[in-house]
Design a protein around this motif. Sequence first.
Motif, PDB file in Angstrom:
ATOM      1  N   ARG A 210      -0.737   1.732  -5.049  1.00  0.00           N
ATOM      2  CA  ARG A 210      -0.274   3.089  -4.755  1.00  0.00           C
ATOM      3  C   ARG A 210      -1.414   4.068  -4.484  1.00  0.00           C
ATOM      4  O   ARG A 210      -1.251   5.009  -3.726  1.00  0.00           O
ATOM      5  CB  ARG A 210       0.582   3.597  -5.915  1.00  0.00           C
ATOM      6  CG  ARG A 210       1.903   2.892  -6.023  1.00  0.00           C
ATOM      7  CD  ARG A 210       2.749   3.528  -7.112  1.00  0.00           C
ATOM      8  NE  ARG A 210       4.010   2.846  -7.222  1.00  0.00           N
ATOM      9  CZ  ARG A 210       4.419   2.255  -8.330  1.00  0.00           C
ATOM     10  NH1 ARG A 210       3.697   2.286  -9.420  1.00  0.00           N
ATOM     11  NH2 ARG A 210       5.586   1.641  -8.355  1.00  0.00           N
ATOM     12  N   ASP A 211      -2.564   3.858  -5.111  1.00  0.00           N
ATOM     13  CA  ASP A 211      -3.688   4.780  -4.907  1.00  0.00           C
ATOM     14  C   ASP A 211      -4.709   4.244  -3.901  1.00  0.00           C
ATOM     15  O   ASP A 211      -5.776   4.813  -3.730  1.00  0.00           O
ATOM     16  CB  ASP A 211      -4.362   5.111  -6.237  1.00  0.00           C
ATOM     17  CG  ASP A 211      -4.960   3.885  -6.922  1.00  0.00           C
ATOM     18  OD1 ASP A 211      -4.827   2.757  -6.375  1.00  0.00           O
ATOM     19  OD2 ASP A 211      -5.552   4.042  -7.988  1.00  0.00           O
TER      20      ASP A 211
ATOM     21  N   GLU B  19       8.498   1.334  -5.308  1.00  0.00           N
ATOM     22  CA  GLU B  19       8.755   1.028  -6.716  1.00  0.00           C
ATOM     23  C   GLU B  19       8.604  -0.473  -6.953  1.00  0.00           C
ATOM     24  O   GLU B  19       8.836  -1.281  -6.050  1.00  0.00           O
ATOM     25  CB  GLU B  19      10.164   1.490  -7.116  1.00  0.00           C
ATOM     26  CG  GLU B  19      10.367   2.985  -7.021  1.00  0.00           C
ATOM     27  CD  GLU B  19       9.507   3.763  -8.011  1.00  0.00           C
ATOM     28  OE1 GLU B  19       9.202   3.241  -9.092  1.00  0.00           O
ATOM     29  OE2 GLU B  19       9.120   4.907  -7.672  1.00  0.00           O
TER      30      GLU B  19
ATOM     31  N   HIS C 111      -3.352  12.922  -3.297  1.00  0.00           N
ATOM     32  CA  HIS C 111      -3.300  11.555  -3.803  1.00  0.00           C
ATOM     33  C   HIS C 111      -4.681  10.905  -3.836  1.00  0.00           C
ATOM     34  O   HIS C 111      -4.883   9.880  -4.454  1.00  0.00           O
ATOM     35  CB  HIS C 111      -2.387  10.717  -2.913  1.00  0.00           C
ATOM     36  CG  HIS C 111      -1.433   9.863  -3.663  1.00  0.00           C
ATOM     37  ND1 HIS C 111      -0.096  10.126  -3.722  1.00  0.00           N
ATOM     38  CD2 HIS C 111      -1.615   8.769  -4.419  1.00  0.00           C
ATOM     39  CE1 HIS C 111       0.500   9.220  -4.457  1.00  0.00           C
ATOM     40  NE2 HIS C 111      -0.395   8.381  -4.885  1.00  0.00           N
TER      41      HIS C 111
ATOM     42  N   LEU D 202       1.041  -3.786  -6.385  1.00  0.00           N
ATOM     43  CA  LEU D 202       1.241  -2.439  -5.848  1.00  0.00           C
ATOM     44  C   LEU D 202      -0.105  -1.728  -5.823  1.00  0.00           C
ATOM     45  O   LEU D 202      -0.827  -1.733  -6.815  1.00  0.00           O
ATOM     46  CB  LEU D 202       2.234  -1.649  -6.699  1.00  0.00           C
ATOM     47  CG  LEU D 202       3.648  -2.198  -6.789  1.00  0.00           C
ATOM     48  CD1 LEU D 202       4.519  -1.265  -7.621  1.00  0.00           C
ATOM     49  CD2 LEU D 202       4.253  -2.406  -5.423  1.00  0.00           C
TER      50      LEU D 202
ATOM     51  N   SER E 253       0.799  -1.232   0.000  1.00  0.00           N
ATOM     52  CA  SER E 253       0.000   0.000   0.000  1.00  0.00           C
ATOM     53  C   SER E 253       0.830   1.280   0.000  1.00  0.00           C
ATOM     54  O   SER E 253       0.261   2.367  -0.057  1.00  0.00           O
ATOM     55  CB  SER E 253      -0.923   0.011   1.214  1.00  0.00           C
ATOM     56  OG  SER E 253      -0.165  -0.017   2.405  1.00  0.00           O
ATOM     57  N   ASP E 254       2.142   1.167   0.048  1.00  0.00           N
ATOM     58  CA  ASP E 254       3.001   2.353   0.075  1.00  0.00           C
ATOM     59  C   ASP E 254       2.996   3.025  -1.300  1.00  0.00           C
ATOM     60  O   ASP E 254       3.436   2.432  -2.282  1.00  0.00           O
ATOM     61  CB  ASP E 254       4.423   1.957   0.456  1.00  0.00           C
ATOM     62  CG  ASP E 254       5.382   3.127   0.558  1.00  0.00           C
ATOM     63  OD1 ASP E 254       5.028   4.254   0.134  1.00  0.00           O
ATOM     64  OD2 ASP E 254       6.490   2.915   1.059  1.00  0.00           O
ATOM     65  N   PRO E 255       2.504   4.257  -1.403  1.00  0.00           N
ATOM     66  CA  PRO E 255       2.415   4.917  -2.710  1.00  0.00           C
ATOM     67  C   PRO E 255       3.780   5.220  -3.337  1.00  0.00           C
ATOM     68  O   PRO E 255       3.868   5.439  -4.536  1.00  0.00           O
ATOM     69  CB  PRO E 255       1.648   6.209  -2.432  1.00  0.00           C
ATOM     70  CG  PRO E 255       1.838   6.460  -0.986  1.00  0.00           C
ATOM     71  CD  PRO E 255       1.998   5.112  -0.335  1.00  0.00           C
ATOM     72  N   LYS E 256       4.832   5.180  -2.540  1.00  0.00           N
ATOM     73  CA  LYS E 256       6.174   5.487  -3.047  1.00  0.00           C
ATOM     74  C   LYS E 256       6.969   4.235  -3.412  1.00  0.00           C
ATOM     75  O   LYS E 256       8.066   4.340  -3.955  1.00  0.00           O
ATOM     76  CB  LYS E 256       6.940   6.304  -2.017  1.00  0.00           C
ATOM     77  CG  LYS E 256       6.314   7.649  -1.741  1.00  0.00           C
ATOM     78  CD  LYS E 256       7.048   8.378  -0.642  1.00  0.00           C
ATOM     79  CE  LYS E 256       6.290   9.653  -0.289  1.00  0.00           C
ATOM     80  NZ  LYS E 256       6.792  10.274   0.909  1.00  0.00           N
TER      81      LYS E 256
END
Length: 143
Positions: A59-60, A38, A141, A57, A33-36
């Motif tokens: 991210r949102d 990679e 975000h 991922l 869940s980490d939007p940063k």
Amino acid sequence: MEDCPISNAYTPEINRLVDAYHSRDVSFVLIHSDPKLELDDARNHRKAYKLKPAVVLDRDHTWVKYAGAKVSPEAFVFDPCGKRLYHGRIDDRFPRLGKRRMKPTKTELRNALDSLLNQKPILTPQSKAVGCYITELPPAHKD
């Protein structure tokens, strides 16, 4: 979350769950869940911890919102139509923050899966997960 020590401590159990239920057509997915984060970092984390499930991922926070996730690790079981059938902890290995048992005394996720696969009602469809809090996205975000 790849940096959550509680999530990382569950790696062996997650892999045991994958092995135990793979032949019964149960799929497991790990959601980051980490939007940063990679993609390469998520892949490296999966490789370093020898995680067997697929990694997604988020991210949102689409999955976070859909499931209602608040902490990591937090387990969810959905039926094929997307209805949430179980929400909570994997087991009670971490009864609260800062407290860890060597072996769990309750295995809520396994119990839920076994009940469903045996066409029985889930006796505990919800339990309180203990883990690292999922940080809300900053306003820019969000939807």
